[in-house]
Design a protein around this motif. Structure first.
Motif, PDB file in Angstrom:
ATOM      1  N   CYS A  98       0.434  -1.328  -0.215  1.00 20.29           N
ATOM      2  CA  CYS A  98      -0.348  -0.067   0.391  1.00 20.29           C
ATOM      3  C   CYS A  98       1.005   1.372  -0.538  1.00 20.29           C
ATOM      4  O   CYS A  98       0.373   2.070  -0.855  1.00 20.29           O
ATOM      5  N   VAL A  99       1.748   1.391   0.810  1.00 26.06           N
ATOM      6  CA  VAL A  99       2.825   3.097   1.125  1.00 26.06           C
ATOM      7  C   VAL A  99       3.371   2.979  -0.359  1.00 26.06           C
ATOM      8  O   VAL A  99       3.988   3.858  -0.972  1.00 26.06           O
ATOM      9  N   LEU A 100       3.894   1.894  -0.804  1.00 28.63           N
ATOM     10  CA  LEU A 100       4.621   1.873  -1.747  1.00 28.63           C
ATOM     11  C   LEU A 100       4.126   2.126  -3.462  1.00 28.63           C
ATOM     12  O   LEU A 100       4.472   3.121  -4.227  1.00 28.63           O
ATOM     13  N   ASN A 101       2.231   2.200  -2.900  1.00 32.27           N
ATOM     14  CA  ASN A 101       1.093   2.614  -4.267  1.00 32.27           C
ATOM     15  C   ASN A 101       1.288   3.921  -3.450  1.00 32.27           C
ATOM     16  O   ASN A 101       0.489   4.395  -3.810  1.00 32.27           O
ATOM     17  N   LYS A 102       1.119   4.634  -2.505  1.00 37.44           N
ATOM     18  CA  LYS A 102       1.362   5.569  -2.054  1.00 37.44           C
ATOM     19  C   LYS A 102      -0.013   6.124  -1.101  1.00 37.44           C
ATOM     20  O   LYS A 102      -0.140   7.278  -1.036  1.00 37.44           O
ATOM     21  N   TRP A 103      -0.232   4.882  -0.239  1.00 36.09           N
ATOM     22  CA  TRP A 103      -1.648   4.785   0.534  1.00 36.09           C
ATOM     23  C   TRP A 103      -1.433   5.966   0.982  1.00 36.09           C
ATOM     24  O   TRP A 103      -0.178   5.982   1.956  1.00 36.09           O
ATOM     25  N   THR A 104      -2.219   6.422   2.275  1.00 42.38           N
ATOM     26  CA  THR A 104      -2.094   7.453   3.355  1.00 42.38           C
ATOM     27  C   THR A 104      -2.268   5.716   4.448  1.00 42.38           C
ATOM     28  O   THR A 104      -3.290   5.587   3.763  1.00 42.38           O
ATOM     29  N   ILE A 105      -2.462   6.447   5.526  1.00 38.11           N
ATOM     30  CA  ILE A 105      -3.057   5.580   6.517  1.00 38.11           C
ATOM     31  C   ILE A 105      -4.008   5.448   5.982  1.00 38.11           C
ATOM     32  O   ILE A 105      -4.994   4.824   6.554  1.00 38.11           O
ATOM     33  N   GLU A 106      -4.653   6.371   6.152  1.00 38.30           N
ATOM     34  CA  GLU A 106      -6.616   6.942   6.150  1.00 38.30           C
ATOM     35  C   GLU A 106      -6.772   5.774   4.666  1.00 38.30           C
ATOM     36  O   GLU A 106      -8.201   5.393   5.177  1.00 38.30           O
ATOM     37  N   ASP A 107      -6.384   5.904   3.949  1.00 39.14           N
ATOM     38  CA  ASP A 107      -6.684   4.453   2.753  1.00 39.14           C
ATOM     39  C   ASP A 107      -7.020   3.541   3.014  1.00 39.14           C
ATOM     40  O   ASP A 107      -7.592   2.903   3.219  1.00 39.14           O
ATOM     41  N   ILE A 108      -5.256   2.917   3.815  1.00 44.30           N
ATOM     42  CA  ILE A 108      -4.917   1.566   3.781  1.00 44.30           C
ATOM     43  C   ILE A 108      -6.636   1.146   4.874  1.00 44.30           C
ATOM     44  O   ILE A 108      -6.615   0.600   5.038  1.00 44.30           O
ATOM     45  N   MET A 109      -6.805   2.033   5.777  1.00 44.79           N
ATOM     46  CA  MET A 109      -7.681   1.075   7.550  1.00 44.79           C
ATOM     47  C   MET A 109      -9.096   1.560   6.328  1.00 44.79           C
ATOM     48  O   MET A 109      -9.988   1.144   6.864  1.00 44.79           O
ATOM     49  N   GLN A 110      -9.345   2.041   5.265  1.00 44.02           N
ATOM     50  CA  GLN A 110     -10.726   2.782   4.427  1.00 44.02           C
ATOM     51  C   GLN A 110     -11.155   1.458   4.146  1.00 44.02           C
ATOM     52  O   GLN A 110     -11.931   1.145   4.108  1.00 44.02           O
ATOM     53  N   PHE A 114      -7.929  -2.380   9.079  1.00 39.71           N
ATOM     54  CA  PHE A 114      -6.848  -2.393  10.078  1.00 39.71           C
ATOM     55  C   PHE A 114      -7.578  -1.553  11.087  1.00 39.71           C
ATOM     56  O   PHE A 114      -7.891  -0.067  10.821  1.00 39.71           O
ATOM     57  N   SER A 115      -7.235  -1.773  12.245  1.00 42.48           N
ATOM     58  CA  SER A 115      -7.068  -0.881  13.691  1.00 42.48           C
ATOM     59  C   SER A 115      -5.950   0.334  13.261  1.00 42.48           C
ATOM     60  O   SER A 115      -5.356   0.247  12.517  1.00 42.48           O
ATOM     61  N   GLN A 116      -6.807   2.054  13.810  1.00 38.99           N
ATOM     62  CA  GLN A 116      -4.548   2.819  13.815  1.00 38.99           C
ATOM     63  C   GLN A 116      -4.468   2.764  14.062  1.00 38.99           C
ATOM     64  O   GLN A 116      -2.740   2.398  13.957  1.00 38.99           O
ATOM     65  N   SER A 117      -4.073   1.777  15.936  1.00 36.82           N
ATOM     66  CA  SER A 117      -3.213   1.049  16.266  1.00 36.82           C
ATOM     67  C   SER A 117      -2.272   0.193  15.593  1.00 36.82           C
ATOM     68  O   SER A 117      -1.067   0.644  15.455  1.00 36.82           O
ATOM     69  N   GLN A 118      -3.075  -0.572  14.573  1.00 42.86           N
ATOM     70  CA  GLN A 118      -2.262  -1.461  14.017  1.00 42.86           C
ATOM     71  C   GLN A 118      -1.754  -1.397  13.241  1.00 42.86           C
ATOM     72  O   GLN A 118      -0.255  -1.808  12.452  1.00 42.86           O
ATOM     73  N   CYS A 119      -2.320  -0.277  12.398  1.00 40.86           N
ATOM     74  CA  CYS A 119      -1.564   0.347  10.835  1.00 40.86           C
ATOM     75  C   CYS A 119      -0.032   1.325  11.457  1.00 40.86           C
ATOM     76  O   CYS A 119       1.162   1.108  10.849  1.00 40.86           O
ATOM     77  N   ILE A 120      -0.259   1.775  12.457  1.00 42.10           N
ATOM     78  CA  ILE A 120       0.944   2.358  12.761  1.00 42.10           C
ATOM     79  C   ILE A 120       2.025   2.036  13.653  1.00 42.10           C
ATOM     80  O   ILE A 120       3.021   1.870  13.141  1.00 42.10           O
ATOM     81  N   GLN A 121       1.521   0.867  14.430  1.00 49.20           N
ATOM     82  CA  GLN A 121       2.860  -0.290  14.346  1.00 49.20           C
ATOM     83  C   GLN A 121       3.056  -1.200  13.778  1.00 49.20           C
ATOM     84  O   GLN A 121       4.550  -0.827  13.618  1.00 49.20           O
ATOM     85  N   LYS A 122       2.368  -1.730  11.724  1.00 49.13           N
ATOM     86  CA  LYS A 122       2.999  -1.542  10.825  1.00 49.13           C
ATOM     87  C   LYS A 122       4.603  -1.121  10.456  1.00 49.13           C
ATOM     88  O   LYS A 122       5.026  -0.964   9.931  1.00 49.13           O
ATOM     89  N   LEU A 123       3.750   0.691  10.442  1.00 46.78           N
ATOM     90  CA  LEU A 123       3.996   2.028   9.587  1.00 46.78           C
ATOM     91  C   LEU A 123       5.689   2.333  10.305  1.00 46.78           C
ATOM     92  O   LEU A 123       6.533   2.428   9.492  1.00 46.78           O
ATOM     93  N   ALA A 124       5.407   1.722  11.399  1.00 49.94           N
ATOM     94  CA  ALA A 124       6.744   2.252  12.775  1.00 49.94           C
ATOM     95  C   ALA A 124       7.659   0.942  12.120  1.00 49.94           C
ATOM     96  O   ALA A 124       8.568   1.096  12.143  1.00 49.94           O
ATOM     97  N   HIS A 125       7.346   0.209  12.129  1.00 52.58           N
ATOM     98  CA  HIS A 125       8.065  -0.933  11.665  1.00 52.58           C
ATOM     99  C   HIS A 125       9.001  -0.694  10.047  1.00 52.58           C
ATOM    100  O   HIS A 125      10.191  -0.992   9.420  1.00 52.58           O
ATOM    101  N   ASN A 138       0.832  10.783  11.454  1.00 54.89           N
ATOM    102  CA  ASN A 138       0.414   9.858  11.061  1.00 54.89           C
ATOM    103  C   ASN A 138       0.954   9.734   9.574  1.00 54.89           C
ATOM    104  O   ASN A 138       0.599   9.216   8.672  1.00 54.89           O
ATOM    105  N   LYS A 139       1.593  10.823   8.996  1.00 54.77           N
ATOM    106  CA  LYS A 139       1.834  11.314   7.449  1.00 54.77           C
ATOM    107  C   LYS A 139       3.146  10.047   7.313  1.00 54.77           C
ATOM    108  O   LYS A 139       3.784   9.951   7.917  1.00 54.77           O
ATOM    109  N   ILE A 140       2.687   9.850   5.999  1.00 53.51           N
ATOM    110  CA  ILE A 140       3.624   9.071   5.530  1.00 53.51           C
ATOM    111  C   ILE A 140       4.792   9.311   4.565  1.00 53.51           C
ATOM    112  O   ILE A 140       4.371   9.957   3.298  1.00 53.51           O
ATOM    113  N   LYS A 141       5.808   9.546   4.734  1.00 50.92           N
ATOM    114  CA  LYS A 141       6.774  10.528   3.771  1.00 50.92           C
ATOM    115  C   LYS A 141       7.455   8.937   3.154  1.00 50.92           C
ATOM    116  O   LYS A 141       8.429   8.275   3.357  1.00 50.92           O
ATOM    117  N   LEU A 142       7.725   8.187   1.653  1.00 47.57           N
ATOM    118  CA  LEU A 142       8.170   6.854   0.470  1.00 47.57           C
ATOM    119  C   LEU A 142       9.575   7.637   0.713  1.00 47.57           C
ATOM    120  O   LEU A 142      10.155   8.876   0.677  1.00 47.57           O
TER     121      LEU A 142
END
Length: 245
Positions: A98-110, A114-125, A138-142
Motif C-alpha cells: 500500500c505505501v509503495l503505491n502512495k496510500w495514506t494511513i486513512e486509505d489503508i484503514m478505509q 486494520f485499526s489505527q494502532s495496528q497501522c501505526i505499528q506496521k508503519l513504524a516497522h 501519521n503522515k507517510i513519507k516514502l
C-alpha cells in the motif's frame, strides 16, 4: 534530518553552485553578513527571505525542494533479511504494498480491516526498515528510490511466484482492463538482449503512469499487477517428442 534543515542545506548547495557567498546574500537582503550566517546556522529563514535568496539565484522555491529531495539518500533495495521479515507478516506485507503505491494511513484503514494502532505499528516497522519516514499526524513519507526493486529471486519475488502465481493466471483475461499475450519464438542472444531492454523500458513507463495517477482518489483507480518476463524455455509437455532430453 528535518525538512527545514534539509531545505537550508539545499539552499547552501545552490549558493555554492552559483558562486555566491553569505556576503552576496547579505547585500541582497540588506542584512549584515553575521545576520545571514545566523539565519543559516539557526535555520530560521522566513518564507519571504528564503524566496528572495532563491530569486537572487534565478530559482524558485520548488527548485530548492527538488534539490533537497535529490540530496536525500533513497533506498534502492532491501536486504535478504529485511525481505524475509516482510514475507513472514502478511499484515506488514499488505501495508508495504500500500505505501509503495502512495496510500495514506486513512486509505489503508478505509479499504482494509486494520485499526489505527495496528497501522501505526506496521508503519513504524517500515520506518525502521527505512522504507518510509513516519511523520507527525501519521503522515507517510516514502523513502525509496524511483527505481526501487525487490531482490531478483529474493524472498518477496519468490513469495509472489509461489503463493500468488496460480491465482494471478487463474483468469480468462477477457475484461476490458485485462490483457494476456503469450509469445514464442527463436531469438539470437543479441535480439534477446534487445527485447529485455524494451521490457525494462516498458516497466519504467508503467511506473511513470503509476506516479502520475498517485494523486487521484482511490475510488478512481484499481489495483493492477503486470508481469513482464522472458526466459529460455521449452514446453515440458513436448519433452516426450524431443530427441534431446
Amino acid at each position: 534530518m528535518s525538512q527545514t534543515a534539509a531545505l537550508t542545506q539545499a539552499l547552501k548547495s545552490a549558493l555554492k553552485a552559483h558562486g555566491k557567498t553569505y556576503a552576496d546574500v547579505a547585500t541582497h537582503l540588506q542584512l549584515t553578513e553575521a545576520s545571514v550566517k545566523r539565519l543559516f546556522a539557526e535555520q530560521s529563514f522566513s518564507l519571504s527571505r528564503f524566496d528572495k535568496v532563491c530569486r537572487m539565484l534565478g530559482l524558485e522555491i520548488t527548485d530548492i525542494v527538488q534539490m533537497m529531495q535529490a540530496q536525500q539518500p533513497q533506498l534502492k533495495q532491501l536486504t535478504i533479511e529485511q525481505e524475509k521479515e516482510i514475507t513472514q507478516d502478511m499484515s506488514l506485507l499488505l501495508i508495504t504494498v500500500c505505501v509503495l503505491n502512495k496510500w495514506t494511513i486513512e486509505d489503508i484503514m478505509q479499504y482494509n480491516n486494520f485499526s489505527q494502532s495496528q497501522c501505526i505499528q506496521k508503519l513504524a516497522h517500515l520506518d525502521r526498515l527505512k522504507i518510509i519516514e513516519l511523520l507527525p499526524r501519521n503522515k507517510i513519507k516514502l523513502l525509496v528510490s524511483p527505481n526501487f526493486q525487490w531482490i531478483k529471486n529474493g524472498p518477496i519475488q519468490q513469495f509472489f511466484q509461489t503463493q500468488l502465481g496460480k491465482e494471478y493466471f487463474n483468469a480468462a483475461f477477457r475484461e476490458d482492463e485485462e490483457c494476456l499475450i503469450v509469445l514464442n519464438g527463436m531469438l539470437s542472444a543479441k535480439s534477446n538482449a534487445e527485447f529485455q531492454r524494451k521490457l525494462r523500458r516498458l516497466a519504467r513507463e508503467f511506473d511513470e503512469l503509476n506516479n502520475e495517477d498517485a494523486g487521484l482518489p482511490l475510488d478512481e483507480k484499481n489495483g493492477v499487477t503486470t508481469v513482464l518476463a522472458v526466459r529460455r524455455w521449452k514446453y515440458g509437455l513436448f519433452n516426450p517428442f524431443s530427441k534431446k532430453q
